[in-house]
Design an enzyme around this catalytic site. Sequence first.
Site: not given
Length: 309
Positions: A224, A272
């Site tokens: 993350r 991502h």
Amino acid sequence: MAILCRLHTAFGDRYIQAIREALPGEDIREWPDVGNPEDIEIACIFRSPPGFLTPFKNLKLISSTGAGVDTLVLDPEFPRHIPLVRVVDEDFGNRMAEYAATWVMFHHRDLPHFLAAQKESRWAYKTMRSAREVKVGVMGLGQMGAAAAQLLSRIGYDAAGWSRSAKSIEGVTCFSGADGLDAFLARSEIVVNLLPLTDETRGILNAGLFAKMPKGGVVISAGRGAHLVEEDLLAALASGQLRGATLDVFTKEPLPQDHPFWTTPGLFVTPHASSTASLETSVNAFAENVRRYRAGEPLLNVVDLSRGY
Ligand code: NAP
């Protein structure tokens, strides 16, 4: 009682159609067409803004369509008395392993050197070490990290992993706990971060950690964005403590156009995109847990809210 879906947009309308086909007879509502919030008994969500679940007073089950549950669990308004399940699947982990292996090889085989040379029509011969001479370390040995460490080991890398509890994985030197971190870092010239974001792991990719790696190391992160202290990465690349990095996740996504990461030498950005569960995997995992919930059977892949992952 109804099921509310707020889904990943990647699959478009096929996603909600597949859920309706997998759960015939269920009253399935797609956000924002919620109807009466008190009807909602099950929520199937891909992330959600803080407080999103608060209006649904009769919720009994929450299902995340992804692996990472940090946006839910770290929300102070998250209803912690309700079970939260997530997607765990071999193919999901294998996709992440492919991402990790691709970028480990990219940095190990110094593709930036060859790509830059070709741009200048320059014949820039360079010898390469073999994979068995390259020490790679994977932070996090869950469904993503274990798959990545195993694939790296199969390719031939000298692979290690670090997790919270002690592990034994064939072909992978395993370190664990805060006590094991320094030794893990000292031997890992390429570090792949596949930790979940928790209060303990926030900011873990920082100057102190980079300094404990061998000089000229590489960091690849698909965990993350908030694992990383951005200015520490830029400083480590500028000083040569790190020679390269690849990031798939960012504090702000999409990464703003004027962000220095886009143009920092040695730093590579992906949007991502390292691993997504397939539509089939995601729908089947959700439908199976709905079936279990209705039948009063134990749920699969329940998140441990006390650990935060
Ligand atoms: P997981 O199965 O829950 O595994 C998490 C691993 O991290 C476990 O091995 C755990 O140790 C370890 N860990 C957690 N806290 C730790 C700590 N404080 N110190 C040391 N180790 C710690 O999670 P996963 O499914 O592999 O996913 C990991 C993360 O990858 C997700 O949370 C998400 O953020 C990210 N992800 C990103 C993408 C993407 O597209 N970029 C896709 C999927 C997932 P134990 O085994 O001892 O519990």
